[in-house]
Design a protein around this motif. Structure first.
Motif, PDB file in Angstrom:
ATOM      1  N   ALA A  83      13.470 -23.680 -14.677  1.00 19.03           N
ATOM      2  CA  ALA A  83      13.049 -23.037 -13.427  1.00 19.03           C
ATOM      3  C   ALA A  83      14.303 -22.408 -12.834  1.00 19.03           C
ATOM      4  N   PHE A  84      14.293 -21.089 -12.748  1.00 18.00           N
ATOM      5  CA  PHE A  84      15.532 -20.373 -12.432  1.00 18.00           C
ATOM      6  C   PHE A  84      15.919 -20.451 -10.959  1.00 18.00           C
ATOM      7  N   GLU A 155       7.735 -20.548 -10.071  1.00 18.15           N
ATOM      8  CA  GLU A 155       8.422 -21.217 -11.177  1.00 18.15           C
ATOM      9  C   GLU A 155       7.743 -22.544 -11.493  1.00 18.15           C
ATOM     10  N   GLN A 158       4.479 -21.986 -13.249  1.00 17.59           N
ATOM     11  CA  GLN A 158       4.679 -21.708 -14.679  1.00 17.59           C
ATOM     12  C   GLN A 158       4.971 -22.995 -15.437  1.00 17.59           C
TER      13      GLN A 158
END
Ligand SMILES: Nc1ncnc2c1ncn2[C@@H]1O[C@H](COP(=O)(O)OP(=O)(O)OP(=O)(O)O)[C@@H](O)[C@H]1O
Ligand SMILES: [Mg+2]
Lengths: 251, 481
Positions: A83-84, A155, A158
């Motif tokens: 998770a960026f 994020e 996802q």
């Protein structure tokens, strides 16, 4: 699950990770804390296979695989998720389309058939409810025009849909309001099973109030310099990093 | 969710997969161009005298013209006497059913993925196929006839509907318009003709598939579409050619005429052979396309996906004459290796309250060059004209080029003309993000590019959108570097 041994890596000739060791077992949540610029995001990038780093030493085992030899998509397909800290925008590509492609690529890599559309939509709706995301996000372009908090929530969405073995959350809490923080943490907690592991990179104890870690590590100068249980985070919150730096300097 | 959104799965081959040659019996005109050749073509096609004269006049105009010299195109000198101006599959009679069509030709269609029968059954698309110079097959004639719609080859139209053709041919693109239009007017061999009567909405997509097959030939098709008051038609054209070392010339003319409250939607997927990796061979695609919004509240919409050809030179344009007329131009142009594309549009605002919208997406790869060239002209008479233009370029690597030339001429103060342009590189950040979610680099590129083109792709009719996306994918392979 993950075993990092003596990892040394840098960028543009500058060494950032200087012999890092870390072991993560199945079902464990590890928090990584540490001052700015000590290499936390770099570690996440290297584990997920971003280009441009020179790896000079060390070995990383991921579920019996030689992680550093793999392409980024192979790592994702093997169950590694990041998770960026700064998620990117993809104009014209809907969230649904993006996630569907990701799901089906991962399935394909495992020799599975693509997920039928109705089943996928059901899964997506379910996970959207989990992170309390509005319905219209399905058709919107990935992260385009999303607020900072919405991007972070995306994020987690996802992650929830892809259900990885190991998720690395890089400062997912920064920029979140109190409610969003709770929602994100809740999303993570729902995914905690005896098989899924997490690396949670954060600067703040408050996230760890919600996602209670099994281990807390302090990273400094490209190494894990101190490890403990959840009480270590409280100690850091109270005392700051100076005592760690002093201890480190003494070695 | 848009289901057409996800046609990114199967990656084909990098090579130009339409590059085969069909071994069919062909009839040729001798090489070169002179009045006798024109008479030969006209006679072969059984044309009336007026048509022959019209051609000869155009030929005279052409012989006095000089080939244009465009700054942005690296165009090899074309020897117009070294081209065969007429090549047709034998025998040339009209086919009544598929059984009568040369089996080799049918195989070609299958290879192209356009089995006519299948097309008929699945998509309800009425289709005309033009191989080299002759229209081979027009399906669905009967259904259309009931509605009074005429959809046939140009040759047939000249014979059977001479009055209509004579009234409108050259009325939008006159022979003296430009060098290639003049050449086409002199030698055009076939193409499609369509007439939609008053108040009729064409119940199916009309489609023409163009194919250059023979070596050493040029293709000069001519398309004429007339949509009478209150009518509607959606028209598609697709193009492919064999892979050959030589450069082949394709100089088409398309004329559209739109009466009061009528609408024409014209879509093109252009995939002529682009030449090889080193820039050898490929089709010179030099096309004049223009639509005349003659009637009040008429509308013409051009949508094009251009992935082929060594050189593309085309500016589908709209003459917005009727009050409240609308012109639209949606374009995706992809260039790779040594391809050169110079494309765009012209919007001539003449009537009051006319509006135009331009959306152009250029994607450049390899050492290619991709230019948008557009003109928005608001004439004195055009009160309250509105234009919006959006021109975006996506660069896949540092060695390709993208240029934007938006010209504006505004002669009426009440006009509102807006132009936006962006140039972006396909970023490592986005690629890595996609890969981290399990997509390969190629899939990521394809997805990003499809996203970039979405606004244009969404304008294509469904069956075409699928094909266009596949084409896009094929042209993108091995593009990142
Ligand atoms: N491309 C680069 N070129 C040179 N130095 C870089 C590059 N990328 C990162 N660094 C340096 O590497 C060090 C580690 O960066 P990193 O982003 O991993 O820190 P971090 O621990 O995640 O910090 P923060 O808590 O602020 O997010 C920093 O000193 C940074 O400036
Ligand atoms: Mg960081």
């Amino acid at each position: 699950m993950l075993d990092i041994q003596n990892l040394k890596a840098g960028i543009n000739g500058k060494e950032i990770l200087k012999g890092l060791d870390l072991k993560i077992g199945a079902g464990e949540v590890h928090a990584i804390m540490g001052p700015n610029g000590t290499g936390k995001s770099t570690l996440g990038n290297i584990l997920s296979g971003r280009d441009g780093y020179e790896i000079t030493d060390g070995y990383v085992d991921f579920d019996g695989l030689n992680l550093l030899e793999m392409d980024p998509e192979e790592r994702a397909q093997a169950g590694l998720f990041m998770a960026f800290q700064y998620p990117v925008e993809i104009p014209g590509v809907s969230n649904a389309n993006f996630l569907k492609s990701a799901v089906n690529e991962i399935r394909k890599a495992r020799g599975e058939e693509p997920m039928p559309a109705p089943q996928f939509l059901k899964l997506l709706r379910e996970k959207m409810a989990l992170v309390e995301m509005k319905k219209d996000f399905i058709g919107r372009s990935v992260n385009v025009g999303f607020s900072g908090g919405e991007k972070k929530r995306n994020e987690i969405l996802q992650m929830a849909v892809l259900n990885p073995k190991l998720a690395i959350l890089d400062e997912t809490d920064s920029g979140l309001d109190i409610d969003a923080l709770r929602i994100v943490a809740n999303g993570v907690n729902k995914l905690r099973t005896p098989n899924n592991s997490f690396i949670v990179i954060t600067h703040y104890q408050r996230l760890l109030d919600y996602i209670v870690p099994d281990f807390v590590h302090v990273m400094y100068e490209g190494r894990i310099v101190k490890s403990g249980d959840k009480t270590l985070a409280l100690e850091l919150e109270a005392k700051g990093y100076d005592w760690i730096k002093e201890e480190f300097a003494a070695i | 969710m848009n289901e057409t959104d996800q046609i990114l799965e199967n990656i084909g081959t990098t090579e130009y997969k339409y590059g085969f040659v069909t071994d069919i019996e062909q009839e040729f005109a001798p090489k070169g161009l002179n009045e006798d050749i024109i008479r030969f073509i006209s006679e072969k096609k059984g044309e009336p005298e007026w048509m022959t004269e019209w051609r000869l006049k155009a030929y005279k105009v052409w012989s006095r013209m000089k080939a244009p010299n465009w700054a942005h195109l690296n165009l090899r000198e074309i020897d117009y006497q070294d081209i065969i101006y007429y090549a047709a599959p034998k025998p040339k009679e009209e086919k009544k059913s598929l059984d009568e069509v040369d089996p080799e030709l049918l195989k070609t269609f299958e290879k192209l993925g356009i089995s006519l029968e299948e097309q008929k059954r699945l998509s309800g698309v009425a289709m005309d196929v033009v191989v080299d110079s002759v229209s081979v097959k027009t399906t669905f004639q009967k259904t259309l006839k009931e509605k009074g719609i005429i959809f046939c080859s140009m040759s047939e139209a000249i014979r059977e509907h001479g009055d209509l053709v004579r009234q409108y041919i050259g009325s939008v693109v006159p022979a003296n318009d430009n060098f290639f239009a003049a050449l086409n007017s002199a030698v055009f061999s076939d193409g499609s003709f369509c007439y939609i009567p008053k108040g009729v909405r064409c119940p199916m997509e009309l489609s023409t598939y163009f194919r250059i097959n023979a070596a050493g030939t040029g293709q000069f098709e001519r398309t004429l579409l007339i949509c009478d008051a209150g009518g509607y038609v959606s028209y598609l054209e697709g193009c492919t050619a064999p892979s050959r070392d030589e450069n082949q010339l394709h100089a088409a003319v398309v004329e559209l005429i739109c009466m009061d409250d009528a609408e024409i939607k014209y879509s093109t997927v252009q995939n002529w052979y682009p030449g090889d990796k080193d820039g050898k061979g490929g089709v010179y695609n030099l096309v004049t396309k223009r639509g005349k919004c003659q009637g009040n509240n008429s509308k013409i919409s051009w949508t094009q996906v251009e992935t082929g050809s060594a050189i593309t030179w085309k500016y589908p344009s709209c003459l917005l004459i009727g009050d409240g007329a609308i012109g639209e131009f949606y374009s995706v142009a992809v260039t790779n290796n040594y391809q050169q594309a110079d494309t765009g549009t012209k919007m001539e605002h003449i009537g009051k309250n006319t509006t135009s919208r331009i959306v152009s997406k250029g994607i450049s790869m390899g050492k290619s060059s991709n230019s948008y060239r557009g003109l928005v002209r608001v004439h004195k008479t055009a009160d309250n004209a509105r234009n919006f233009s959006q021109c975006d370029s996506l660069l896949m690597n540092p060695s390709c080029g993208a240029h934007t030339f938006p010209y504006m001429e505004v002669h009426n103060k009440s006009a509102k003309v807006e132009h936006e342009a962006t140039t972006s590189k396909i970023g490592d950040d986005i690629l890595f993000y996609c890969q981290q979610r399990g997509l390969s680099e190629e899939q990521a590129v394809s997805m990003i590019v499809n996203g970039f083109c979405k606004e244009v792709m969404d304008n294509l009719p469904m069956e075409f959108a699928v094909e266009a996306r596949k084409l896009l994918e094929i042209s993108l392979e091995g593009s990142v570097g």
